[in-house]
Design a protein around this motif. Structure first.
Motif, PDB file in Angstrom:
ATOM      1  N   THR A 101     -51.341  56.083  40.525  1.00 22.82           N
ATOM      2  CA  THR A 101     -51.832  57.230  39.756  1.00 22.82           C
ATOM      3  C   THR A 101     -50.703  58.236  39.521  1.00 22.82           C
ATOM      4  OG1 THR A 101     -52.544  58.317  41.803  1.00 22.82           O
ATOM      5  CG2 THR A 101     -54.171  56.957  40.633  1.00 22.82           C
ATOM      6  N   ARG A 147     -55.302  67.694  33.168  1.00 27.10           N
ATOM      7  CA  ARG A 147     -56.648  68.131  33.522  1.00 27.10           C
ATOM      8  C   ARG A 147     -56.679  68.584  34.983  1.00 27.10           C
ATOM      9  NH1 ARG A 147     -60.946  66.290  30.201  1.00 27.10           N
ATOM     10  NH2 ARG A 147     -60.168  65.215  28.340  1.00 27.10           N
ATOM     11  N   ARG A 148     -57.583  69.507  35.266  1.00 29.64           N
ATOM     12  CA  ARG A 148     -57.643  70.072  36.607  1.00 29.64           C
ATOM     13  C   ARG A 148     -58.998  69.773  37.249  1.00 29.64           C
ATOM     14  NH1 ARG A 148     -56.020  76.254  35.605  1.00 29.64           N
ATOM     15  NH2 ARG A 148     -57.955  76.084  34.396  1.00 29.64           N
ATOM     16  N   ARG A 149     -58.991  69.829  38.575  1.00 28.17           N
ATOM     17  CA  ARG A 149     -60.218  69.664  39.336  1.00 28.17           C
ATOM     18  C   ARG A 149     -60.248  70.688  40.461  1.00 28.17           C
ATOM     19  NH1 ARG A 149     -59.231  67.294  44.246  1.00 28.17           N
ATOM     20  NH2 ARG A 149     -57.179  66.295  44.473  1.00 28.17           N
ATOM     21  N   ARG A 177     -55.853  66.580  38.117  1.00 33.85           N
ATOM     22  CA  ARG A 177     -56.537  65.294  38.245  1.00 33.85           C
ATOM     23  C   ARG A 177     -55.522  64.150  38.209  1.00 33.85           C
ATOM     24  NH1 ARG A 177     -62.034  65.173  37.637  1.00 33.85           N
ATOM     25  NH2 ARG A 177     -63.018  67.119  36.930  1.00 33.85           N
ATOM     26  N   ARG A 217     -54.599  60.219  37.142  1.00 35.51           N
ATOM     27  CA  ARG A 217     -54.945  59.160  36.194  1.00 35.51           C
ATOM     28  C   ARG A 217     -54.022  57.976  36.403  1.00 35.51           C
ATOM     29  NH1 ARG A 217     -51.408  59.133  31.695  1.00 35.51           N
ATOM     30  NH2 ARG A 217     -52.979  58.031  30.480  1.00 35.51           N
TER      31      ARG A 217
END
Length: 382
Positions: free
Chosen positions: A162, A167-169, A202, A204
């Motif tokens: 990954t 993008r955030r979390r 995030r 990926r």
């Protein structure tokens, strides 16, 4: 008297020490076969073990030697045949009709040793087709075996490490403070932010790029490797190319329709099938047209080739160095490395080796595990 798990574990451990690959799955299958069939003779016990623990006919002689040591000479197949009227030999240190450690039902007097009847069931004498196929070299497979291989490969999942995305979390221990959520939550406490809200990026999967050599020297493996390309193209964030004398992008072709149609279209889309090999020129084209545009940046790149190249080795080394600087990980897949006598004497392979993070064979179904593990591994520092 040893119980059933101890019997299965001890015998399979002896097989493993003798050089027969026996994993937890086969041990579990052997124990289940003993439970269901309850063999009452050494011949039946041998059949249970042979069907569940051996996948290659060449291992039978070694298997019989271990069986003979564990069960006191009962593995002699000639002696097991006997005469039509001879009574079957019982397992050593056991009561006829029972496997060591199995339970009998004593309710109502049933299941006693004197009344126990051995169960009869057909026992397969050969391993499953999938087990026999796992150790076969792709170059030796028939058309029927390749069709069976295609069904197995469709279940293959190729994963990559990954990478953080934009993008955030929400994360309790994130490295950065989420100012908007912190101030929003502070309105409930009179405008005082009593608790800091944090976030983390995030993750990926990294992109996967496969470049496969379809030149004449790779033709024995081309049919099976094309099925591997189909699996790679169906993965998320994957790109597939073939090369011999020119570079061909096959991703759009392999992602449309069913596997049979996709593979047929892929074969027609590559005009240089079974031609010469210009690895350096094709790699230079990939770096210029796709690598510079960002496709290879941070991606896992797999090159499938035996290293035979008609160009100067220095050119291949230059383009491999350029690729390794932008890619996250470079994996070279060479089916020829499966031979214990293999040496990287081919000039192209020798020039590419310093820039590879891993070299695997992927020459048969069992070796694909090493290939998948090499794709998922973290980058090593060169």
């Amino acid at each position: 008297m040893p119980d059933l798990p101890e019997l299965a574990a001890a015998f399979t451990a002896a097989l493993h020490d003798a050089g027969i690959a026996v994993g937890p799955d086969r041990t579990r299958s052997f124990a289940r076969a003993l439970t269901l069939l309850a063999p009452s003779t050494t011949r039946e016990l041998r059949h249970c073990a042979l069907a569940t623990l051996v996948s290659d006919p060449e291992q039978i002689e070694l298997f019989d030697g271990v069986f003979r040591e564990v069960f006191g000479g009962a593995a002699d197949r000639g002696a097991q045949r006997g005469q039509p009227g001879d009574p079957p030999r019982s397992l050593p240190n056991t009561v006829p009709g029972r496997v060591p450690g199995t339970r009998t039902d004593t309710a109502g007097g049933r299941g006693r040793d004197a009344d126990a009847q051995p169960r009869t069931a057909p026992v397969p004498l050969a391993a499953s087709p999938l087990d026999r196929l796992a150790g076969r070299d792709f170059a030796d497979l028939s058309a029927e075996e390749l069709a069976r291989l295609s069904e197995v490969m469709r279940t293959l999942v190729l994963r990559t490490p990954t990478r953080p995305s934009r993008r955030r979390r929400t994360a309790h221990h994130g490295a950065r403070i989420d100012l908007r959520r912190t101030l929003s939550a502070g309105r409930r406490t009179g405008g005082y932010p009593l608790r800091l809200r944090r976030f983390a990026p995030r993750a990926r999967p990294r992109d996967l790029i496969v470049l496969c050599d379809i030149s004449g020297s790779m033709e024995p493996y081309a049919r099976a490797l094309l099925q591997l390309l189909y699996c790679a193209a169906r993965a998320t964030h994957a790109e597939v190319f073939t090369f011999a004398t020119r570079l061909t992008r096959l991703t759009p072709v392999l992602r449309r329709g069913g596997p049979d149609d996709a593979l047929a279209r892929a074969g027609r889309a590559a005009p240089d099938w079974s031609g010469g090999t210009r690895i350096a020129d094709c790699l230079a084209e990939f770096n210029e047209r796709f690598g510079r545009r960002g496709m290879a940046h941070g991606a896992v790149v797999a090159l499938v080739s035996d290293g035979w190249d008609t160009g100067p080795p220095a050119d291949l080394a230059t383009h491999m160095a350029r690729l390794s600087r932008v890619a996250y990980r470079v994996v070279w897949v060479n089916p020829r490395t499966a031979s214990p006598r293999y040496r990287p004497l081919v000039a192209g392979m020798a020039a590419a080796l310093p820039y590879c993070d891993a070299v695997v064979s992927a020459h048969n179904l069992a070796a694909l595990d090493d290939f998948a593990a090499a794709l998922y591994a973290r980058r090593c520092h060169r």
